[in-house]
Design a protein around this motif. Structure first.
Motif, PDB file in Angstrom:
ATOM      1  N   VAL A   1      25.889  36.898  37.751  1.00 13.28           N
ATOM      2  CA  VAL A   1      26.926  37.535  36.632  1.00 13.28           C
ATOM      3  C   VAL A   1      26.174  38.333  35.794  1.00 13.28           C
ATOM      4  CG1 VAL A   1      28.126  36.714  34.931  1.00 13.28           C
ATOM      5  CG2 VAL A   1      27.832  35.115  36.943  1.00 13.28           C
ATOM      6  N   LEU A   2      26.776  39.693  35.690  1.00 13.09           N
ATOM      7  CA  LEU A   2      26.404  40.660  34.900  1.00 13.09           C
ATOM      8  C   LEU A   2      27.543  40.901  33.729  1.00 13.09           C
ATOM      9  CD1 LEU A   2      24.464  42.905  34.208  1.00 13.09           C
ATOM     10  CD2 LEU A   2      25.731  44.364  35.874  1.00 13.09           C
ATOM     11  N   LEU A   3      27.138  40.807  32.534  1.00 15.20           N
ATOM     12  CA  LEU A   3      27.948  41.280  31.595  1.00 15.20           C
ATOM     13  C   LEU A   3      27.632  42.712  30.882  1.00 15.20           C
ATOM     14  CD1 LEU A   3      28.399  37.858  29.531  1.00 15.20           C
ATOM     15  CD2 LEU A   3      29.726  38.803  31.369  1.00 15.20           C
ATOM     16  N   ALA A   4      28.283  43.783  31.250  1.00 18.94           N
ATOM     17  CA  ALA A   4      27.981  45.099  30.777  1.00 18.94           C
ATOM     18  C   ALA A   4      28.583  45.619  29.565  1.00 18.94           C
ATOM     19  CB  ALA A   4      27.777  46.050  32.055  1.00 18.94           C
TER      20      ALA A   4
ATOM     21  N   LEU B   1      34.396  45.750  28.420  1.00 19.05           N
ATOM     22  CA  LEU B   1      33.567  44.975  28.855  1.00 19.05           C
ATOM     23  C   LEU B   1      33.494  44.620  30.211  1.00 19.05           C
ATOM     24  CD1 LEU B   1      31.227  42.293  28.881  1.00 19.05           C
ATOM     25  CD2 LEU B   1      33.397  41.045  28.432  1.00 19.05           C
ATOM     26  N   ARG B   2      32.534  44.985  31.237  1.00 16.58           N
ATOM     27  CA  ARG B   2      32.523  44.893  32.630  1.00 16.58           C
ATOM     28  C   ARG B   2      31.988  43.720  33.131  1.00 16.58           C
ATOM     29  NH1 ARG B   2      31.811  49.539  37.295  1.00 16.58           N
ATOM     30  NH2 ARG B   2      34.041  49.791  36.715  1.00 16.58           N
ATOM     31  N   VAL B   3      32.665  42.757  33.923  1.00 17.04           N
ATOM     32  CA  VAL B   3      32.202  41.733  34.223  1.00 17.04           C
ATOM     33  C   VAL B   3      32.103  41.666  35.713  1.00 17.04           C
ATOM     34  CG1 VAL B   3      32.400  38.881  34.413  1.00 17.04           C
ATOM     35  CG2 VAL B   3      33.217  40.198  32.244  1.00 17.04           C
ATOM     36  N   THR B   4      30.783  41.658  36.272  1.00 18.72           N
ATOM     37  CA  THR B   4      30.548  41.659  37.721  1.00 18.72           C
ATOM     38  C   THR B   4      29.956  40.218  38.313  1.00 18.72           C
ATOM     39  OG1 THR B   4      30.112  44.063  37.420  1.00 18.72           O
ATOM     40  CG2 THR B   4      29.376  43.001  39.541  1.00 18.72           C
ATOM     41  N   VAL B   5      30.655  39.672  39.299  1.00 17.06           N
ATOM     42  CA  VAL B   5      29.897  38.499  39.882  1.00 17.06           C
ATOM     43  C   VAL B   5      29.768  38.637  41.491  1.00 17.06           C
ATOM     44  CG1 VAL B   5      30.383  36.050  40.442  1.00 17.06           C
ATOM     45  CG2 VAL B   5      31.211  37.187  38.261  1.00 17.06           C
TER      46      VAL B   5
ATOM     47  N   THR C   1      41.754  44.931  34.211  1.00 19.91           N
ATOM     48  CA  THR C   1      42.032  44.924  35.997  1.00 19.91           C
ATOM     49  C   THR C   1      40.798  44.121  36.429  1.00 19.91           C
ATOM     50  OG1 THR C   1      40.726  47.069  35.865  1.00 19.91           O
ATOM     51  CG2 THR C   1      43.210  47.266  35.845  1.00 19.91           C
ATOM     52  N   VAL C   2      41.232  43.658  37.734  1.00 18.30           N
ATOM     53  CA  VAL C   2      40.275  42.907  38.465  1.00 18.30           C
ATOM     54  C   VAL C   2      40.258  43.508  39.884  1.00 18.30           C
ATOM     55  CG1 VAL C   2      39.626  40.802  39.433  1.00 18.30           C
ATOM     56  CG2 VAL C   2      40.118  40.730  37.121  1.00 18.30           C
ATOM     57  N   SER C   3      38.926  43.661  40.435  1.00 18.81           N
ATOM     58  CA  SER C   3      39.078  44.161  41.778  1.00 18.81           C
ATOM     59  C   SER C   3      38.155  43.151  42.401  1.00 18.81           C
ATOM     60  CB  SER C   3      38.457  45.715  41.958  1.00 18.81           C
ATOM     61  OG  SER C   3      37.370  45.618  41.400  1.00 18.81           O
ATOM     62  N   ALA C   4      38.561  42.746  43.857  1.00 15.52           N
ATOM     63  CA  ALA C   4      37.467  41.845  44.503  1.00 15.52           C
ATOM     64  C   ALA C   4      37.456  42.469  45.939  1.00 15.52           C
ATOM     65  CB  ALA C   4      38.084  40.422  44.290  1.00 15.52           C
ATOM     66  N   GLY C   5      36.205  42.301  46.447  1.00 18.75           N
ATOM     67  CA  GLY C   5      35.992  42.445  47.842  1.00 18.75           C
ATOM     68  C   GLY C   5      34.485  42.518  48.278  1.00 18.75           C
ATOM     69  N   PRO C   6      34.255  42.701  49.452  1.00 18.59           N
ATOM     70  CA  PRO C   6      32.823  42.752  49.931  1.00 18.59           C
ATOM     71  C   PRO C   6      31.953  43.635  49.127  1.00 18.59           C
ATOM     72  CG  PRO C   6      34.541  42.950  51.911  1.00 18.59           C
ATOM     73  CD  PRO C   6      35.168  42.963  50.714  1.00 18.59           C
ATOM     74  N   GLY C   7      30.844  43.055  48.778  1.00 19.97           N
ATOM     75  CA  GLY C   7      29.711  43.761  48.097  1.00 19.97           C
ATOM     76  C   GLY C   7      29.062  44.777  49.159  1.00 19.97           C
ATOM     77  N   PRO C   8      28.703  46.054  48.452  1.00 19.61           N
ATOM     78  CA  PRO C   8      27.885  47.082  49.085  1.00 19.61           C
ATOM     79  C   PRO C   8      26.664  46.572  50.037  1.00 19.61           C
ATOM     80  CG  PRO C   8      27.486  47.359  47.091  1.00 19.61           C
ATOM     81  CD  PRO C   8      28.449  46.156  46.943  1.00 19.61           C
TER      82      PRO C   8
ATOM     83  N   ARG D   1      31.921  40.483  45.925  1.00 21.61           N
ATOM     84  CA  ARG D   1      31.756  40.899  44.720  1.00 21.61           C
ATOM     85  C   ARG D   1      33.016  40.943  43.564  1.00 21.61           C
ATOM     86  NH1 ARG D   1      29.947  46.884  43.514  1.00 21.61           N
ATOM     87  NH2 ARG D   1      31.948  47.334  44.468  1.00 21.61           N
ATOM     88  N   VAL D   2      33.311  40.474  42.657  1.00 23.11           N
ATOM     89  CA  VAL D   2      34.249  40.436  41.700  1.00 23.11           C
ATOM     90  C   VAL D   2      33.923  41.170  40.526  1.00 23.11           C
ATOM     91  CG1 VAL D   2      35.769  39.281  40.237  1.00 23.11           C
ATOM     92  CG2 VAL D   2      35.319  38.319  42.588  1.00 23.11           C
ATOM     93  N   VAL D   3      34.763  42.386  40.229  1.00 23.93           N
ATOM     94  CA  VAL D   3      34.446  43.276  39.125  1.00 23.93           C
ATOM     95  C   VAL D   3      35.785  43.109  38.399  1.00 23.93           C
ATOM     96  CG1 VAL D   3      34.075  45.594  38.461  1.00 23.93           C
ATOM     97  CG2 VAL D   3      32.786  44.631  40.373  1.00 23.93           C
ATOM     98  N   ALA D   4      35.492  42.816  36.725  1.00 23.54           N
ATOM     99  CA  ALA D   4      36.743  42.981  35.926  1.00 23.54           C
ATOM    100  C   ALA D   4      36.354  43.675  34.726  1.00 23.54           C
ATOM    101  CB  ALA D   4      36.831  41.565  35.400  1.00 23.54           C
ATOM    102  N   ASP D   5      37.338  44.610  34.456  1.00 22.78           N
ATOM    103  CA  ASP D   5      37.021  45.493  33.283  1.00 22.78           C
ATOM    104  C   ASP D   5      38.037  45.146  32.266  1.00 22.78           C
ATOM    105  OD1 ASP D   5      35.068  47.372  34.287  1.00 22.78           O
ATOM    106  OD2 ASP D   5      36.442  47.991  35.843  1.00 22.78           O
TER     107      ASP D   5
END
Length: 393
Positions: free
Chosen positions: A323-326, A332-336, A367-374, A379-383
């Protein structure tokens, strides 16, 4: 109940009687007028009274066929004026019909009939009395028809105005009801989303820890006891969050203070501990300078992390999650992310989790985007937007 109200309601259900009522005063007035002489009263002219009564018979259906009744009554009245030229009154039944036509008919039809009737009345009176068409008595008959039509149009305009006002009121009431239904629907969705987040997370952890306890109950009682302790802790946390969610529904407002029982980003470490106890290694990292944020944004970020980790534990077959809180200047970008793989999916989900995350983010302008990670996994990314800092003086 008011007698007038009862009378009006009764007339509303008896159209023929209501339409025929004006004939009574018309016949009475004509009869009385024919009894007036130059210096004294004399016996009424019963022939004129009878003719007037006959000319009023079509008024019974004046609401159903206003134009036809107007033509018939005016024709009868003009015949009476020609037969008894000394009669002072104009065809009263024809004036009632003109009024009815103005109320029920179109503007063009009403004023066309009025103009023709006015000319006919003035012309017949002038011809039978050997007067000029522009004499005062002839113009008086002309004005009577104009006045009857103008009165009918005024009543029609007033009724149309009241109908439009009633329609606007009904439309406004309908819009208020629609807005109330929309708010109720939004509140139901919000409640369902909160309950889904709380129940799905804790039940998932309890289920996983119960499986661990069942597996280790005989082989390793100490670890089984530890798993049971985690089950107790998670079930108590679930009850606390459910109690807090229900408590929010009873609050008169949604002030930040009422959200005190709801978990925030400061509770992410404790959330990660719960997942670690169930076998999923979770690492929480924070970058940037933490900025003040609204209670709604903080709750949204927490719920997104919670739902993403719950989906990872239930469906991805992952062993590690990050979990990354940037913190940025404005967002605030939340990445899981996790190390799961599509082939290790444990069960099919309903899709409500991703929908709930997007709804939460949209509610606070994010916004939220979700899908396979690189690099594999999911990976789930929320801005999420952060409030603007106050300008320095």
């Amino acid at each position: 109940m008011d007698v007038r109200m009862v009378w009006r309601r009764w007339l509303a259900g008896h159209d023929r009687v209501r339409d025929a009522l004006p004939a009574v005063p018309v016949v009475v007035v004509v009869t009385a007028t024919t009894a007036v002489g130059e210096s004294s009263w004399h016996e009424p002219r019963w022939q004129a009274a009878a003719w007037t009564a006959v000319s009023c018979l079509p008024l019974v259906v004046r609401s159903r066929w206003p134009l036809v009744v107007t033509v018939v009554t005016l024709a009868a009245g003009l015949a009476l004026m020609a037969w008894a030229p000394d009669l002072a009154l104009v065809p009263a039944a024809g004036l009632v019909a003109l009024y009815t036509l103005a109320v029920l008919g179109s503007r063009r039809t009403a004023w066309t009939a009025c103009l023709l009737a006015s000319v006919a009345l003035a012309g017949v009176h002038a011809a039978t009395h050997a007067e000029s068409l522009v004499a005062g008595s002839a113009l008086l008959r002309f004005d009577f028809a104009i006045a009857a039509t103008a009165l009918g149009r005024a009543v029609r305009n007033r009724r149309d105005h009241l109908a439009r006002a009633r329609e606007r009121a009904e439309r406004a009431e309908s819009m208020q009801e629609e807005e109330a239904r929309r708010r109720v629907t939004e509140e139901r969705v919000r409640i369902a989303r909160d309950l889904h987040d709380v129940v799905a997370h804790h039940v998932t952890l309890v289920n996983a820890q119960a499986g661990v306890a069942h597996h280790l109950l005989r082989a390793d009682p100490d670890r089984a006891f530890e798993a049971l302790a985690h089950i107790k802790e998670n079930s108590r946390a679930a009850l606390d969050e459910l109690r807090a969610t229900v408590g929010l529904l009873r609050q008169p407002d949604d002030a930040p203070g009422t959200r005190a029982p709801i978990p925030r980003l400061a509770d992410l470490d404790r959330l990660a501990d719960g997942f670690r106890a169930s076998g999923l290694s979770v690492e929480v990292t924070r970058t940037g300078v933490p900025a003040p944020q609204t209670a709604a944004t903080e709750l949204t970020a927490y719920r997104i992390v919670q739902e993403a980790l719950t989906n990872t534990h239930k469906h991805a077959g992952a062993t590690r999650a990050a979990v990354l809180l940037a913190y940025g200047p404005h967002a605030l970008r939340v990445t899981v992310t996790d190390d799961g793989s599509p082939g290790a999916v444990r069960g099919a989900g309903t899709g409500h989790g991703l929908i709930g995350m997007r709804e939460r983010a949209t509610a606070v302008g994010g916004t939220v985007s979700a899908g396979p990670g690189p690099e594999g996994g999911f990976r789930v990314v929320a801005d999420l937007p952060l409030p603007l800092a106050p300008a320095s003086v």
